[in-house]
Design an enzyme around this catalytic site. Structure first.
Site, PDB file in Angstrom:
ATOM      1  N   LYS A  13      38.229  52.958  46.764  1.00 14.97           N
ATOM      2  CA  LYS A  13      39.241  52.542  47.747  1.00 14.97           C
ATOM      3  C   LYS A  13      40.078  51.374  47.222  1.00 14.97           C
ATOM      4  O   LYS A  13      41.292  51.361  47.352  1.00 14.97           O
ATOM      5  CB  LYS A  13      38.574  52.124  49.067  1.00 14.97           C
ATOM      6  CG  LYS A  13      37.812  53.231  49.774  1.00 14.97           C
ATOM      7  CD  LYS A  13      37.374  52.803  51.171  1.00 14.97           C
ATOM      8  CE  LYS A  13      36.422  51.626  51.197  1.00 14.97           C
ATOM      9  NZ  LYS A  13      35.119  51.896  50.556  1.00 14.97           N
ATOM     10  N   ARG A  88      35.220  49.924  59.741  1.00 16.52           N
ATOM     11  CA  ARG A  88      33.977  50.482  59.198  1.00 16.52           C
ATOM     12  C   ARG A  88      33.017  50.901  60.301  1.00 16.52           C
ATOM     13  O   ARG A  88      31.926  51.394  59.993  1.00 16.52           O
ATOM     14  CB  ARG A  88      33.289  49.430  58.336  1.00 16.52           C
ATOM     15  CG  ARG A  88      33.501  49.587  56.827  1.00 16.52           C
ATOM     16  CD  ARG A  88      32.778  48.454  56.140  1.00 16.52           C
ATOM     17  NE  ARG A  88      32.414  48.693  54.784  1.00 16.52           N
ATOM     18  CZ  ARG A  88      33.079  48.204  53.732  1.00 16.52           C
ATOM     19  NH1 ARG A  88      34.170  47.513  53.897  1.00 16.52           N
ATOM     20  NH2 ARG A  88      32.627  48.414  52.523  1.00 16.52           N
ATOM     21  N   ARG A 127      30.074  49.507  37.803  1.00 19.33           N
ATOM     22  CA  ARG A 127      31.252  48.764  38.250  1.00 19.33           C
ATOM     23  C   ARG A 127      31.188  47.303  37.804  1.00 19.33           C
ATOM     24  O   ARG A 127      30.133  46.675  37.885  1.00 19.33           O
ATOM     25  CB  ARG A 127      31.351  48.854  39.773  1.00 19.33           C
ATOM     26  CG  ARG A 127      32.580  48.168  40.322  1.00 19.33           C
ATOM     27  CD  ARG A 127      33.017  48.776  41.612  1.00 19.33           C
ATOM     28  NE  ARG A 127      32.247  48.277  42.738  1.00 19.33           N
ATOM     29  CZ  ARG A 127      32.591  48.499  44.002  1.00 19.33           C
ATOM     30  NH1 ARG A 127      33.656  49.217  44.279  1.00 19.33           N
ATOM     31  NH2 ARG A 127      31.847  48.041  44.981  1.00 19.33           N
ATOM     32  N   ARG A 160      29.150  42.656  40.754  1.00 19.03           N
ATOM     33  CA  ARG A 160      29.058  42.030  42.083  1.00 19.03           C
ATOM     34  C   ARG A 160      27.607  42.034  42.515  1.00 19.03           C
ATOM     35  O   ARG A 160      26.918  43.033  42.330  1.00 19.03           O
ATOM     36  CB  ARG A 160      29.874  42.854  43.078  1.00 19.03           C
ATOM     37  CG  ARG A 160      31.230  42.262  43.381  1.00 19.03           C
ATOM     38  CD  ARG A 160      32.107  43.224  44.122  1.00 19.03           C
ATOM     39  NE  ARG A 160      31.508  43.762  45.337  1.00 19.03           N
ATOM     40  CZ  ARG A 160      32.141  44.592  46.158  1.00 19.03           C
ATOM     41  NH1 ARG A 160      33.365  44.991  45.878  1.00 19.03           N
ATOM     42  NH2 ARG A 160      31.559  45.037  47.243  1.00 19.03           N
ATOM     43  N   ARG A 171      23.797  49.975  51.151  1.00 17.00           N
ATOM     44  CA  ARG A 171      25.211  50.094  51.521  1.00 17.00           C
ATOM     45  C   ARG A 171      25.570  51.548  51.806  1.00 17.00           C
ATOM     46  O   ARG A 171      26.345  51.837  52.716  1.00 17.00           O
ATOM     47  CB  ARG A 171      26.103  49.526  50.410  1.00 17.00           C
ATOM     48  CG  ARG A 171      25.970  48.022  50.311  1.00 17.00           C
ATOM     49  CD  ARG A 171      26.667  47.478  49.089  1.00 17.00           C
ATOM     50  NE  ARG A 171      28.107  47.550  49.190  1.00 17.00           N
ATOM     51  CZ  ARG A 171      28.930  47.424  48.152  1.00 17.00           C
ATOM     52  NH1 ARG A 171      28.448  47.252  46.946  1.00 17.00           N
ATOM     53  NH2 ARG A 171      30.233  47.475  48.331  1.00 17.00           N
TER      54      ARG A 171
HETATM   55  P1  AMP Z   1      33.777  46.024  50.207  1.00 20.83           P
HETATM   56  O1  AMP Z   1      34.337  45.156  49.154  1.00 20.83           O
HETATM   57  O2  AMP Z   1      34.841  46.670  51.060  1.00 20.83           O
HETATM   58  O3  AMP Z   1      32.774  47.033  49.679  1.00 20.83           O
HETATM   59  O4  AMP Z   1      32.956  45.076  51.208  1.00 20.83           O
HETATM   60  C1  AMP Z   1      31.847  44.331  50.767  1.00 20.83           C
HETATM   61  C2  AMP Z   1      30.958  43.977  51.947  1.00 20.83           C
HETATM   62  O5  AMP Z   1      31.706  43.182  52.886  1.00 20.83           O
HETATM   63  C3  AMP Z   1      30.446  45.156  52.748  1.00 20.83           C
HETATM   64  O6  AMP Z   1      29.282  45.731  52.176  1.00 20.83           O
HETATM   65  C4  AMP Z   1      30.154  44.489  54.089  1.00 20.83           C
HETATM   66  O7  AMP Z   1      28.952  43.735  54.033  1.00 20.83           O
HETATM   67  C5  AMP Z   1      31.314  43.500  54.223  1.00 20.83           C
HETATM   68  N1  AMP Z   1      32.469  44.117  54.917  1.00 20.83           N
HETATM   69  C6  AMP Z   1      33.680  44.437  54.390  1.00 20.83           C
HETATM   70  N2  AMP Z   1      34.480  44.992  55.307  1.00 20.83           N
HETATM   71  C7  AMP Z   1      33.763  45.047  56.458  1.00 20.83           C
HETATM   72  C8  AMP Z   1      34.015  45.539  57.772  1.00 20.83           C
HETATM   73  N3  AMP Z   1      35.185  46.122  58.103  1.00 20.83           N
HETATM   74  N4  AMP Z   1      33.029  45.403  58.702  1.00 20.83           N
HETATM   75  C9  AMP Z   1      31.858  44.826  58.394  1.00 20.83           C
HETATM   76  N5  AMP Z   1      31.529  44.368  57.182  1.00 20.83           N
HETATM   77  C10 AMP Z   1      32.472  44.474  56.208  1.00 20.83           C
END
Ligand code: AMP
Length: 214
Positions: A13, A88, A127, A160, A171
């Site tokens: 994404k 989400r 990654r 990360r 996740r």
């Molecule tokens: P991402 O970089 O989008 O994979 O986000 C990393 C982490 O941030 C996720 O695994 C969640 O713990 C948190 N996170 C990001 N976006 C959201 C969201 N819309 N709602 C809840 N937690 C989020």
């Protein structure tokens, strides 16, 4: 265009959001990036979010929705935006509908980048991310030009913490339980478009552009 990107963690994404942002000259809004910036800056939001993120859980809706609402009110979103990683959960999607409705804005599309779980696990273990500028790489599919160093800002890239193997499984489980129901939510709303994720970034980008008709 106003676009929501859906897909499992590691589906690409962020990478595709950047390509769309450049092509359409509209901002890329990543709630994950916003949380990471807050964690880096040790802000009250960052301190609250860190525990959830490190475990591979979602940050509670009430902490998440406000940052998106504030960000969408920024004038740079008037021409459009790409939401990456938000919503989400169903309550987040309902909240977004309400906010956009109040702003008299209609989403053009929700694009699902579809990738099998098996491929997700392989992708996430390879990654690498730049802790300075946020650029994202993969050791096999999208390597840095110079090994271990960000192409954009020359900072050493890292894995990360939440891309570590056991967190990835959490996740993915979180994705299936809490985020996957959004696929039928947007399908029912007539907004869903689908692009199959490919190993090659450029191939996925071509499919994403095609699915969106751009
Ligand atoms: P991402 O970089 O989008 O994979 O986000 C990393 C982490 O941030 C996720 O695994 C969640 O713990 C948190 N996170 C990001 N976006 C959201 C969201 N819309 N709602 C809840 N937690 C989020």
């Amino acid at each position: 265009m106003k676009i929501v990107l859906l897909g499992a963690p590691g589906a690409g994404k962020g990478t595709q959001a950047k390509a769309l942002s450049e092509k359409l000259s509209i901002p890329h809004i990543s709630t994950g990036d916003i949380f990471r910036a807050n964690i880096k800056g040790n802000t009250p939001l960052g301190i609250k979010a860190k525990g959830y993120i490190d475990k591979g859980e979602l940050v509670p809706d009430e902490l998440t929705v406000e940052i998106v609402k504030d960000r969408l009110a920024n004038p740079d979103c008037e021409k459009g935006f790409i939401l990456d990683g938000f919503p989400r959960t169903i309550p987040q999607a309902e909240y977004l509908d309400k906010v956009l409705n109040n702003m008299k804005i209609d989403l053009d599309a929700t694009l699902l980048i579809n990738v099998d779980d098996k491929d997700i696990i392989e992708r996430m273990s390879g990654r690498r991310t730049c802790p300075n500028c946020g650029a994202s790489y993969h050791v096999v599919f999208n390597p840095t030009k110079v090994e271990g160093v960000c192409d954009v800002c020359s900072t050493p890239v890292i894995q990360r913490p939440d891309d570590a193997a056991e967190t990835v499984l959490n996740r993915l489980e979180t994705y299936h339980k809490q985020t996957q129901p959004l696929i039928s939510y947007y399908e029912k709303a007539g907004k869903l478009k689908v692009a199959q994720g490919a190993d090659e970034v450029d191939e996925t980008t071509a499919r994403v552009f095609k699915a969106l008709g751009i």
